[in-house]
Design a protein around this motif. Structure first.
Motif, PDB file in Angstrom:
ATOM      1  N   LEU A  19       0.830  -1.205   0.000  1.00  0.00           N
ATOM      2  CA  LEU A  19       0.000   0.000   0.000  1.00  0.00           C
ATOM      3  C   LEU A  19       0.869   1.260   0.000  1.00  0.00           C
ATOM      4  CD1 LEU A  19      -2.724  -1.020   2.609  1.00  0.00           C
ATOM      5  CD2 LEU A  19      -2.763  -1.313   0.131  1.00  0.00           C
ATOM      6  N   THR A  20       0.251   2.352  -0.462  1.00  0.00           N
ATOM      7  CA  THR A  20       0.931   3.653  -0.456  1.00  0.00           C
ATOM      8  C   THR A  20       0.259   4.560   0.573  1.00  0.00           C
ATOM      9  OG1 THR A  20       1.539   3.484  -2.783  1.00  0.00           O
ATOM     10  CG2 THR A  20       1.534   5.682  -1.819  1.00  0.00           C
ATOM     11  N   LEU A  21       1.055   5.066   1.505  1.00  0.00           N
ATOM     12  CA  LEU A  21       0.569   5.922   2.582  1.00  0.00           C
ATOM     13  C   LEU A  21       0.893   7.378   2.269  1.00  0.00           C
ATOM     14  CD1 LEU A  21      -0.404   6.494   5.556  1.00  0.00           C
ATOM     15  CD2 LEU A  21       1.989   6.131   6.223  1.00  0.00           C
ATOM     16  N   LEU A  22      -0.075   8.254   2.488  1.00  0.00           N
ATOM     17  CA  LEU A  22       0.168   9.697   2.442  1.00  0.00           C
ATOM     18  C   LEU A  22       0.221  10.188   3.891  1.00  0.00           C
ATOM     19  CD1 LEU A  22       0.371  12.488   1.079  1.00  0.00           C
ATOM     20  CD2 LEU A  22      -2.136  12.561   1.069  1.00  0.00           C
ATOM     21  N   TYR A  23       1.382  10.699   4.311  1.00  0.00           N
ATOM     22  CA  TYR A  23       1.560  11.195   5.681  1.00  0.00           C
ATOM     23  C   TYR A  23       1.719  12.710   5.624  1.00  0.00           C
ATOM     24  CZ  TYR A  23       3.700  12.055  10.244  1.00  0.00           C
ATOM     25  OH  TYR A  23       3.982  12.547  11.500  1.00  0.00           O
ATOM     26  N   VAL A  24       0.825  13.431   6.334  1.00  0.00           N
ATOM     27  CA  VAL A  24       0.804  14.890   6.286  1.00  0.00           C
ATOM     28  C   VAL A  24       1.055  15.438   7.703  1.00  0.00           C
ATOM     29  CG1 VAL A  24      -0.469  16.918   5.498  1.00  0.00           C
ATOM     30  CG2 VAL A  24      -0.955  14.682   4.475  1.00  0.00           C
ATOM     31  N   GLU A  25       2.148  16.149   7.868  1.00  0.00           N
ATOM     32  CA  GLU A  25       2.533  16.694   9.180  1.00  0.00           C
ATOM     33  C   GLU A  25       3.447  17.905   8.962  1.00  0.00           C
ATOM     34  OE1 GLU A  25       2.926  17.806  12.626  1.00  0.00           O
ATOM     35  OE2 GLU A  25       1.994  15.810  12.743  1.00  0.00           O
ATOM     36  N   ASP A  26       3.134  19.024   9.633  1.00  0.00           N
ATOM     37  CA  ASP A  26       3.922  20.235   9.424  1.00  0.00           C
ATOM     38  C   ASP A  26       5.104  20.355  10.373  1.00  0.00           C
ATOM     39  OD1 ASP A  26       2.084  20.627  11.575  1.00  0.00           O
ATOM     40  OD2 ASP A  26       2.472  22.793  11.475  1.00  0.00           O
ATOM     41  N   CYS A  27       5.046  19.666  11.515  1.00  0.00           N
ATOM     42  CA  CYS A  27       6.125  19.780  12.507  1.00  0.00           C
ATOM     43  C   CYS A  27       7.275  18.834  12.133  1.00  0.00           C
ATOM     44  CB  CYS A  27       5.599  19.434  13.901  1.00  0.00           C
ATOM     45  SG  CYS A  27       6.889  19.411  15.165  1.00  0.00           S
ATOM     46  N   PRO A  28       8.487  19.387  11.854  1.00  0.00           N
ATOM     47  CA  PRO A  28       9.625  18.540  11.422  1.00  0.00           C
ATOM     48  C   PRO A  28       9.980  17.455  12.434  1.00  0.00           C
ATOM     49  CG  PRO A  28      10.099  20.858  11.047  1.00  0.00           C
ATOM     50  CD  PRO A  28       8.852  20.816  11.871  1.00  0.00           C
ATOM     51  N   THR A  29       9.995  17.803  13.725  1.00  0.00           N
ATOM     52  CA  THR A  29      10.387  16.830  14.755  1.00  0.00           C
ATOM     53  C   THR A  29       9.384  15.681  14.827  1.00  0.00           C
ATOM     54  OG1 THR A  29      11.425  18.605  16.050  1.00  0.00           O
ATOM     55  CG2 THR A  29      10.962  16.527  17.190  1.00  0.00           C
ATOM     56  N   THR A  30       8.079  16.036  14.896  1.00  0.00           N
ATOM     57  CA  THR A  30       7.027  14.998  14.947  1.00  0.00           C
ATOM     58  C   THR A  30       7.055  14.159  13.688  1.00  0.00           C
ATOM     59  OG1 THR A  30       5.626  16.470  16.274  1.00  0.00           O
ATOM     60  CG2 THR A  30       4.550  14.606  15.192  1.00  0.00           C
ATOM     61  N   ARG A  31       7.260  14.838  12.542  1.00  0.00           N
ATOM     62  CA  ARG A  31       7.282  14.120  11.270  1.00  0.00           C
ATOM     63  C   ARG A  31       8.414  13.101  11.242  1.00  0.00           C
ATOM     64  NH1 ARG A  31       7.141  18.361   8.206  1.00  0.00           N
ATOM     65  NH2 ARG A  31       9.345  18.485   7.699  1.00  0.00           N
ATOM     66  N   ARG A  32       9.619  13.483  11.708  1.00  0.00           N
ATOM     67  CA  ARG A  32      10.767  12.586  11.675  1.00  0.00           C
ATOM     68  C   ARG A  32      10.566  11.392  12.601  1.00  0.00           C
ATOM     69  NH1 ARG A  32      14.807  12.556  15.060  1.00  0.00           N
ATOM     70  NH2 ARG A  32      14.361  14.676  15.801  1.00  0.00           N
ATOM     71  N   LEU A  33      10.089  11.651  13.826  1.00  0.00           N
ATOM     72  CA  LEU A  33       9.892  10.575  14.799  1.00  0.00           C
ATOM     73  C   LEU A  33       8.803   9.601  14.353  1.00  0.00           C
ATOM     74  CD1 LEU A  33      10.128  12.653  18.112  1.00  0.00           C
ATOM     75  CD2 LEU A  33      11.830  11.039  17.210  1.00  0.00           C
ATOM     76  N   THR A  34       7.716  10.167  13.834  1.00  0.00           N
ATOM     77  CA  THR A  34       6.610   9.306  13.394  1.00  0.00           C
ATOM     78  C   THR A  34       7.005   8.492  12.170  1.00  0.00           C
ATOM     79  OG1 THR A  34       5.045  10.968  14.214  1.00  0.00           O
ATOM     80  CG2 THR A  34       4.163   9.250  12.762  1.00  0.00           C
ATOM     81  N   LEU A  35       7.783   9.112  11.282  1.00  0.00           N
ATOM     82  CA  LEU A  35       8.238   8.400  10.074  1.00  0.00           C
ATOM     83  C   LEU A  35       9.113   7.210  10.424  1.00  0.00           C
ATOM     84  CD1 LEU A  35       9.040  11.105   7.369  1.00  0.00           C
ATOM     85  CD2 LEU A  35       7.539   9.125   7.128  1.00  0.00           C
ATOM     86  N   PHE A  64      -2.372  13.680  -3.100  1.00  0.00           N
ATOM     87  CA  PHE A  64      -3.461  12.699  -3.209  1.00  0.00           C
ATOM     88  C   PHE A  64      -4.003  12.661  -4.635  1.00  0.00           C
ATOM     89  CE2 PHE A  64      -7.883  11.352  -3.080  1.00  0.00           C
ATOM     90  CZ  PHE A  64      -7.811  10.196  -2.313  1.00  0.00           C
ATOM     91  N   ILE A  65      -4.167  13.823  -5.237  1.00  0.00           N
ATOM     92  CA  ILE A  65      -4.700  13.910  -6.608  1.00  0.00           C
ATOM     93  C   ILE A  65      -3.721  13.316  -7.615  1.00  0.00           C
ATOM     94  CG2 ILE A  65      -5.369  15.522  -8.444  1.00  0.00           C
ATOM     95  CD1 ILE A  65      -6.469  17.363  -6.209  1.00  0.00           C
ATOM     96  N   ASP A  66      -2.413  13.542  -7.378  1.00  0.00           N
ATOM     97  CA  ASP A  66      -1.394  13.136  -8.362  1.00  0.00           C
ATOM     98  C   ASP A  66      -0.961  11.681  -8.217  1.00  0.00           C
ATOM     99  OD1 ASP A  66      -1.455  15.676  -9.371  1.00  0.00           O
ATOM    100  OD2 ASP A  66       0.287  16.383  -8.241  1.00  0.00           O
ATOM    101  N   ASN A  67      -1.286  11.034  -7.113  1.00  0.00           N
ATOM    102  CA  ASN A  67      -0.807   9.670  -6.858  1.00  0.00           C
ATOM    103  C   ASN A  67      -1.954   8.752  -6.449  1.00  0.00           C
ATOM    104  OD1 ASN A  67       2.373  10.041  -6.744  1.00  0.00           O
ATOM    105  ND2 ASN A  67       1.473  11.761  -5.616  1.00  0.00           N
ATOM    106  N   LYS A  68      -1.703   7.464  -6.552  1.00  0.00           N
ATOM    107  CA  LYS A  68      -2.680   6.482  -6.090  1.00  0.00           C
ATOM    108  C   LYS A  68      -2.425   6.238  -4.608  1.00  0.00           C
ATOM    109  CE  LYS A  68      -4.513   1.836  -6.871  1.00  0.00           C
ATOM    110  NZ  LYS A  68      -4.565   1.572  -5.414  1.00  0.00           N
TER     111      LYS A  68
END
Length: 399
Positions: A23-39, A62-66
């Motif tokens: 599957l392909t996941l779209l992960y949307v997060e503006d905070c760099p620290t939270t984004r890195r840890l969650t990733l 989302f529009i450009d990818n499946k």
């Protein structure tokens, strides 16, 4: 108890891995620290992850990818997570969306429910709770994909079956036309016998007058008139037969009265041979857009069927009568083809339009004629049924 909970978590985690690999996941997060840890954690589960830093960027991705699954924060610049989720759901309401948010106010939670969000988890993220929510969404997604595959497979099977049935109908139609062609050739022989005899007799009479020196101008004129009339009759019948037998798929505006009258030319001698009267009752101003040969084929089959049934049922010759009526009713054209035979037995009425069903095996019935009548009527979006009147069978067609 602790070991059991740990065992459940391991089982859920392994099952999540089983569903998430492709599957392909779209992960949307503006905070760099939270984004890195969650990733760091998400990359253990998903091989394909697309990252966005705000809702606008997430929607574009989302529009450009499946995208199979979306995990998003709520509070972000340019476009927040709820607005992005609303846009995504408007594009594809089946896409699972999980929200990770530090906000737990009732208004935000209510909005998420109204958007049919699949999971709402508070930060800092509880891994076990996250895995449970993720696993539920992945299972739902897997079931949906399975249903779509099954539906697609079923649609392919149906399309293939429909194609096979259409091919079968084409073969049956060709068989029916070949059977009609055989009958037509026999009819041509009957139709032409009398005119040819008449022409031959006129030639013999002229020859006799010539041999006896009694040939006069009046004799020649009379012979010419009779011969010309018979040749016109031959030409008319041949023209009608050629039009019926010639392949033609053109849809045109047809005058019903004219078309039905042309059928009487084709069937004239055949009906005379069986001492059957054909009566056409149709106004001159009724038209239909159809293929002429289809409509001729339809009524030739119905008239021949009625003629044969009265013959098989031993109806007295002087009483054999077929009536074809046509009239407008509620912006539709109705046809009634009735006879004064014995009617249709109740036990076979439901089978009458089935392919290969016939009650005329003794006289070479194929069971194709009435089936093809039904197919032709359905081709033009009409209905055909049969019932018994006080005098015999009645076929009713609405186009």
């Amino acid at each position: 108890m602790k070991n059991k909970l740990q065992s459940n978590y391991v089982h859920d985690y392994e099952e999540t891995l089983m569903y998430s690999q492709n599957l392909t996941l779209l992960y949307v997060e503006d905070c760099p620290t939270t984004r890195r840890l969650t990733l760091d954690f998400l990359q253990k589960i998903f091989k394909n992850i697309i990252i966005a830093k705000n809702g606008k960027e997430g929607l574009e991705n989302f529009i450009d990818n499946k995208i199979d699954l979306v995990i998003t924060d709520i509070q972000m610049p340019i476009m927040n997570g709820l607005d992005m989720s609303k846009e995504i759901k408007s594009i594809d309401k089946t896409t699972p969306i999980l929200i990770l948010s530090a906000y737990q106010d009732l208004r935000t939670f209510t909005k998420a429910i109204h958007l049919d969000i699949d999971g709402y988890l508070l930060k800092p993220m509880d891994i076990k709770q996250f895995i449970q929510s993720l696993l539920k969404s992945l299972k739902d997604l897997h079931r949906r994909n399975e249903n779509l595959e099954y539906k697609s497979s079923l649609e392919e099977m149906v399309a293939k079956k429909v194609q096979e049935l259409r091919a079968k109908d084409k073969i049956l139609l060709q068989q029916s036309r070949m059977a009609s062609m055989g009958e037509m050739i026999d009819m041509i022989a009957h139709q032409w016998k009398q005119p040819l005899n008449s022409i031959s007799m006129q030639m013999e009479l002229l020859q006799m007058d010539m041999d006896n020196d009694t040939l006069e101008k009046e004799n020649i004129s009379e012979a010419l008139d009779i011969t010309t009339s018979q040749i016109e009759h031959l030409s008319q019948t041949m023209s009608e037969f050629r039009m019926f037998l010639r392949p033609n798929e053109n849809i045109e505006k047809l005058n019903i009265a004219s078309l039905l009258n042309s059928i009487t030319v084709l069937l004239k001698d055949e009906l005379l041979k069986h001492t059957t009267e054909l009566v056409i009752k149709c106004a001159d101003d009724i038209y239909i857009e159809a293929n002429a040969n289809d409509i001729k084929h339809l009524f030739i089959n119905l008239i021949n069927n009625a003629k044969d049934e009265m013959h098989v049922s031993n109806i007295e010759s002087k009483h054999r009568k077929i009536i074809v009526e046509s009239f407008l009713k509620n912006d539709k054209i109705e046809f009634l083809v009735s006879d004064n035979g014995l009617g249709i037995p109740k036990n076979i009425r439901d089978k009458l339009f089935h392919a290969n069903f016939t009650t005329k095996e003794d006289i070479g019935g194929t069971g194709i004629g009435l089936y093809m009548c039904q197919q032709i009527v359905h081709k033009y979006g009409g209905i055909i049924n049969v019932y018994n009147s006080d005098t015999g069978a009645v076929f009713k067609i609405v186009l």
